[in-house]
Design a protein around this motif. Structure first.
Motif, PDB file in Angstrom:
ATOM      1  N   VAL A   1       0.839  -1.199   0.000  1.00  0.00           N
ATOM      2  CA  VAL A   1       0.000   0.000   0.000  1.00  0.00           C
ATOM      3  C   VAL A   1       0.873   1.247   0.000  1.00  0.00           C
ATOM      4  O   VAL A   1       0.638   2.215  -0.745  1.00  0.00           O
ATOM      5  N   VAL A   2       1.908   1.230   0.839  1.00  0.00           N
ATOM      6  CA  VAL A   2       2.825   2.365   0.898  1.00  0.00           C
ATOM      7  C   VAL A   2       3.530   2.558  -0.438  1.00  0.00           C
ATOM      8  O   VAL A   2       3.666   3.681  -0.945  1.00  0.00           O
ATOM      9  N   LEU A   3       3.966   1.440  -1.043  1.00  0.00           N
ATOM     10  CA  LEU A   3       4.663   1.519  -2.322  1.00  0.00           C
ATOM     11  C   LEU A   3       3.749   2.043  -3.424  1.00  0.00           C
ATOM     12  O   LEU A   3       4.150   2.864  -4.255  1.00  0.00           O
ATOM     13  N   SER A   4       2.493   1.595  -3.414  1.00  0.00           N
ATOM     14  CA  SER A   4       1.532   2.076  -4.414  1.00  0.00           C
ATOM     15  C   SER A   4       1.251   3.558  -4.254  1.00  0.00           C
ATOM     16  O   SER A   4       1.097   4.293  -5.234  1.00  0.00           O
ATOM     17  N   ALA A   5       1.176   4.013  -2.978  1.00  0.00           N
ATOM     18  CA  ALA A   5       0.923   5.433  -2.732  1.00  0.00           C
ATOM     19  C   ALA A   5       2.130   6.294  -3.071  1.00  0.00           C
ATOM     20  O   ALA A   5       1.991   7.445  -3.513  1.00  0.00           O
ATOM     21  N   ALA A   6       3.342   5.723  -2.886  1.00  0.00           N
ATOM     22  CA  ALA A   6       4.558   6.500  -3.140  1.00  0.00           C
ATOM     23  C   ALA A   6       4.933   6.528  -4.615  1.00  0.00           C
ATOM     24  O   ALA A   6       5.634   7.447  -5.059  1.00  0.00           O
ATOM     25  N   LEU A   7       4.473   5.527  -5.386  1.00  0.00           N
ATOM     26  CA  LEU A   7       4.896   5.433  -6.790  1.00  0.00           C
ATOM     27  C   LEU A   7       4.606   6.695  -7.601  1.00  0.00           C
ATOM     28  O   LEU A   7       5.481   7.165  -8.338  1.00  0.00           O
ATOM     29  N   PRO A   8       3.398   7.308  -7.516  1.00  0.00           N
ATOM     30  CA  PRO A   8       3.154   8.524  -8.319  1.00  0.00           C
ATOM     31  C   PRO A   8       4.107   9.659  -7.990  1.00  0.00           C
ATOM     32  O   PRO A   8       4.582  10.350  -8.891  1.00  0.00           O
ATOM     33  N   VAL A   9       4.395   9.834  -6.682  1.00  0.00           N
ATOM     34  CA  VAL A   9       5.310  10.913  -6.295  1.00  0.00           C
ATOM     35  C   VAL A   9       6.714  10.626  -6.798  1.00  0.00           C
ATOM     36  O   VAL A   9       7.390  11.503  -7.350  1.00  0.00           O
ATOM     37  N   VAL A  10       7.171   9.378  -6.609  1.00  0.00           N
ATOM     38  CA  VAL A  10       8.509   8.989  -7.080  1.00  0.00           C
ATOM     39  C   VAL A  10       8.597   9.131  -8.596  1.00  0.00           C
ATOM     40  O   VAL A  10       9.605   9.602  -9.138  1.00  0.00           O
ATOM     41  N   TRP A  11       7.525   8.747  -9.278  1.00  0.00           N
ATOM     42  CA  TRP A  11       7.512   8.783 -10.747  1.00  0.00           C
ATOM     43  C   TRP A  11       7.651  10.215 -11.264  1.00  0.00           C
ATOM     44  O   TRP A  11       8.475  10.504 -12.130  1.00  0.00           O
ATOM     45  N   VAL A  12       6.854  11.125 -10.715  1.00  0.00           N
ATOM     46  CA  VAL A  12       6.914  12.522 -11.157  1.00  0.00           C
ATOM     47  C   VAL A  12       8.259  13.140 -10.797  1.00  0.00           C
ATOM     48  O   VAL A  12       8.857  13.879 -11.609  1.00  0.00           O
ATOM     49  N   CYS A  13       8.782  12.837  -9.611  1.00  0.00           N
ATOM     50  CA  CYS A  13      10.088  13.382  -9.208  1.00  0.00           C
ATOM     51  C   CYS A  13      11.204  12.854 -10.100  1.00  0.00           C
ATOM     52  O   CYS A  13      12.121  13.599 -10.470  1.00  0.00           O
ATOM     53  N   ALA A  14      11.125  11.576 -10.444  1.00  0.00           N
ATOM     54  CA  ALA A  14      12.153  11.002 -11.313  1.00  0.00           C
ATOM     55  C   ALA A  14      12.135  11.648 -12.694  1.00  0.00           C
ATOM     56  O   ALA A  14      13.186  11.959 -13.267  1.00  0.00           O
ATOM     57  N   ILE A  15      10.939  11.883 -13.222  1.00  0.00           N
ATOM     58  CA  ILE A  15      10.838  12.531 -14.532  1.00  0.00           C
ATOM     59  C   ILE A  15      11.361  13.955 -14.457  1.00  0.00           C
ATOM     60  O   ILE A  15      12.053  14.433 -15.365  1.00  0.00           O
ATOM     61  N   ALA A  16      11.059  14.644 -13.367  1.00  0.00           N
ATOM     62  CA  ALA A  16      11.547  16.013 -13.202  1.00  0.00           C
ATOM     63  C   ALA A  16      13.063  16.039 -13.069  1.00  0.00           C
ATOM     64  O   ALA A  16      13.738  16.881 -13.675  1.00  0.00           O
ATOM     65  N   LEU A  17      13.635  15.119 -12.276  1.00  0.00           N
ATOM     66  CA  LEU A  17      15.085  15.068 -12.125  1.00  0.00           C
ATOM     67  C   LEU A  17      15.771  14.712 -13.432  1.00  0.00           C
ATOM     68  O   LEU A  17      16.907  15.138 -13.676  1.00  0.00           O
ATOM     69  N   ASN A  18      15.091  13.946 -14.277  1.00  0.00           N
ATOM     70  CA  ASN A  18      15.650  13.602 -15.583  1.00  0.00           C
ATOM     71  C   ASN A  18      15.375  14.683 -16.622  1.00  0.00           C
ATOM     72  O   ASN A  18      15.620  14.484 -17.810  1.00  0.00           O
ATOM     73  N   ARG A  19      14.809  15.801 -16.186  1.00  0.00           N
ATOM     74  CA  ARG A  19      14.616  17.011 -16.986  1.00  0.00           C
ATOM     75  C   ARG A  19      13.704  16.772 -18.198  1.00  0.00           C
ATOM     76  O   ARG A  19      13.898  17.334 -19.259  1.00  0.00           O
ATOM     77  N   ALA A  20      12.692  15.930 -17.987  1.00  0.00           N
ATOM     78  CA  ALA A  20      11.745  15.670 -19.067  1.00  0.00           C
ATOM     79  C   ALA A  20      10.617  16.690 -19.116  1.00  0.00           C
ATOM     80  O   ALA A  20       9.731  16.594 -19.961  1.00  0.00           O
ATOM     81  N   TYR A  21      10.630  17.676 -18.190  1.00  0.00           N
ATOM     82  CA  TYR A  21       9.633  18.743 -18.214  1.00  0.00           C
ATOM     83  C   TYR A  21      10.206  20.048 -18.764  1.00  0.00           C
ATOM     84  O   TYR A  21       9.549  21.087 -18.699  1.00  0.00           O
ATOM     85  N   GLU A  22      11.419  20.002 -19.304  1.00  0.00           N
ATOM     86  CA  GLU A  22      12.045  21.226 -19.801  1.00  0.00           C
ATOM     87  C   GLU A  22      11.267  21.794 -20.980  1.00  0.00           C
ATOM     88  O   GLU A  22      10.746  21.056 -21.834  1.00  0.00           O
ATOM     89  N   ALA A  23      11.223  23.112 -21.041  1.00  0.00           N
ATOM     90  CA  ALA A  23      10.443  23.776 -22.088  1.00  0.00           C
ATOM     91  C   ALA A  23      10.970  23.460 -23.477  1.00  0.00           C
ATOM     92  O   ALA A  23      10.200  23.368 -24.437  1.00  0.00           O
ATOM     93  N   ARG A  24      12.272  23.259 -23.605  1.00  0.00           N
ATOM     94  CA  ARG A  24      12.843  23.022 -24.939  1.00  0.00           C
ATOM     95  C   ARG A  24      12.425  21.680 -25.519  1.00  0.00           C
ATOM     96  O   ARG A  24      12.559  21.452 -26.725  1.00  0.00           O
ATOM     97  N   LEU A  25      11.919  20.763 -24.687  1.00  0.00           N
ATOM     98  CA  LEU A  25      11.494  19.451 -25.167  1.00  0.00           C
ATOM     99  C   LEU A  25      10.031  19.416 -25.568  1.00  0.00           C
ATOM    100  O   LEU A  25       9.575  18.418 -26.125  1.00  0.00           O
ATOM    101  N   ILE A  26       9.307  20.491 -25.269  1.00  0.00           N
ATOM    102  CA  ILE A  26       7.861  20.480 -25.475  1.00  0.00           C
ATOM    103  C   ILE A  26       7.514  20.442 -26.963  1.00  0.00           C
ATOM    104  O   ILE A  26       7.903  21.326 -27.724  1.00  0.00           O
TER     105      ILE A  26
END
Length: 468
Positions: free
Chosen positions: A50-75
């Motif tokens: 349950v904890v892992l399922s609840a944490a997965l969305p936060v970890v997922w978004v943070c990982a994508i952000a740390l990998n710079r997949a939200y940068e404006a130049r990639l849009i």
């Protein structure tokens, strides 16, 4: 130039917010599905899951952000956005697997098998849909970056024309800076200053991007100083090399003696990759012939009852290295079409002969042409090795006889049933634009590019735009 308060455009922030919400939702759904698949009933041992399922969305978004997949130049452009999402999926999967092995638990088994791969797949799908939506808004003139082009007039005019034709790139030239400044407009865009005025012009035009074209006056020193002045306002700086049609995996930046040199590999026109392409073409065409056989029979019957003449139209075309072959298509014109051709005038001033409302085309033939159904028999040519599924347009011998040295480079690869010309406007393209797209394909061929063109062909055929 005084530093100005920098703010991202509203559409950039809106698109990023939608991506974050979508990524969070995809990971939440994937975690929930993985949990319920693994546990049909509640037990005392499900708390870690349950904890892992609840944490997965936060970890997922943070990982994508740390990998710079939200940068404006990639849009909205290029494959890098999707590649970075895939990297996140691989990294989290590997981390869960290693963690399970080190701690001697099976807590990660359900997530390695289902949750993270599913989150990756859903995120890629949603990101693709967001990109398509963005491209539609750009086609209507919205969500555009305001660009100042820097360089000589001819290069600036070419950039303006290209960006107007391909609006999905999301760049609109709002001002031009040329070496001597002043003077008339460039392709309808005002000339706002000289090379030394670029930072001032950026503020005047409220631009967020500067595109420096091939220009001898903009040497390394001048370009470096321009970058220093633009960084105060967070204005993006892009530099277009002289090799306008060479891109993708053929180009790499290699630092040599402190200089960033652009290394250009030769196009792979032979060898293992071409063998793979040939096998892909022939196996794919053979499978399509079998799957589409009922449709082919129905179309053949429709052509046969539409009027006198053969069902198939045969014509000599020129293939790879200038070798001639017989192409097969469903007949779309009256039987004396070639004799009536001499009385007609082409709508195109180049090598191609094309007429928007050709009186020789039959009613059934017009429908076949609109949806490219007349070209389905070319699958036989692909199986025989005369053509590829994707490639340059197959030319007539009389067209090839008028080719210049540059245009003959189209003949280095097999012609295709579809290509960049098919998904970029078809018959609406000028001769020069068709040549440019074919040469771009020859210079940048890859199996991934073929797959992208095949994917886009379905929508181009369904729309029927530019086909006559």
């Amino acid at each position: 130039m005084p530093a100005a308060r920098w703010r991202e455009p509203l559409w950039v922030r809106g698109h990023r917010a939608r991506a974050v919400v979508a990524d969070f939702g995809c990971a939440s759904l994937s975690g929930a599905l993985a949990f319920f698949v693994r546990f049909g009933e509640v037990t005392p041992y499900v708390v870690p899951y349950v904890v892992l399922s609840a944490a997965l969305p936060v970890v997922w978004v943070c990982a994508i952000a740390l990998n710079r997949a939200y940068e404006a130049r990639l849009i909205g452009l290029g494959p890098e956005e999707f590649q970075r999402v895939l990297q996140c999926g691989f990294m989290i999967t590997a981390a869960l697997a290693v963690g399970a092995y080190v701690t001697k638990t099976d807590v990660a088994r359900g997530y390695v098998v289902l949750a993270v791969p599913l989150a990756t797949a859903l995120t890629l799908l949603v990101r693709y849909r967001l990109r398509r939506s963005l491209h539609r808004r750009r086609a209507r003139g919205g969500c555009m970056r305001r660009v100042v082009a820097v360089g000589h007039r001819a290069a600036a005019a070419e950039l303006v024309d290209r960006l107007r034709r391909e609006r999905y790139h999301g760049m609109e030239v709002v001002g031009v800076c040329v070496p001597r400044g002043g003077g008339p407009e460039v392709a309808g865009v005002p000339v706002l200053g000289g090379l030394s005025d670029v930072p001032l012009v950026v503020g005047q035009a409220e631009a967020d991007t500067v595109a420096v074209l091939a220009c001898p006056e903009m040497d390394g020193t001048a370009l470096r100083r321009l970058a220093w002045r633009l960084e105060k306002t967070h204005t993006d700086l892009v530099v277009a090399p002289a090799l306008m049609e060479v891109a993708g995996p053929r180009t790499t930046i290699r630092p040599v003696a402190g200089l960033p040199l652009l290394h250009v590999d030769h196009p792979e026109l032979a060898g293992l990759r071409q063998v793979v392409k040939m096998l892909f073409d022939r196996v794919g065409a053979g499978a399509l012939l079998v799957l589409l056989s009922p449709l082919l029979l129905a179309l053949a019957l429709a052509v046969r009852v539409s009027g006198p003449g053969p069902v198939l139209f045969r014509q000599t075309r020129v293939g790879r290295d200038g070798a001639e072959f017989m192409i097969y298509k469903f007949r779309t014109m009256v039987t004396d079409a070639e004799q009536r051709k001499i009385t007609l005038m082409s709508d195109d001033g180049g090598v191609l002969f094309k007429i928007r409302n050709d009186p020789r085309v039959t009613p059934v033939g017009a429908w076949l042409r609109r949806h490219s159904m007349d070209e389905l028999p070319q699958l036989i040519n692909v199986v025989l090795g005369h053509m590829s599924l994707v490639g340059p347009r197959p030319p007539l011998p009389e067209e090839v006889a008028r080719y210049g040295d540059d245009v003959r480079r189209r003949l280095l690869v097999r012609p295709g049933m579809t290509g960049l010309w098919q998904v970029s406007g078809r018959s609406d393209l000028s001769w020069e634009e068709s040549v440019r797209l074919d040469l771009r394909y020859v210079e940048n061929w890859s199996l991934m590019l073929d797959l992208q063109i095949l994917w886009k062909t379905w929508s181009a055929v369904a729309r029927g735009a530019g086909a006559y």
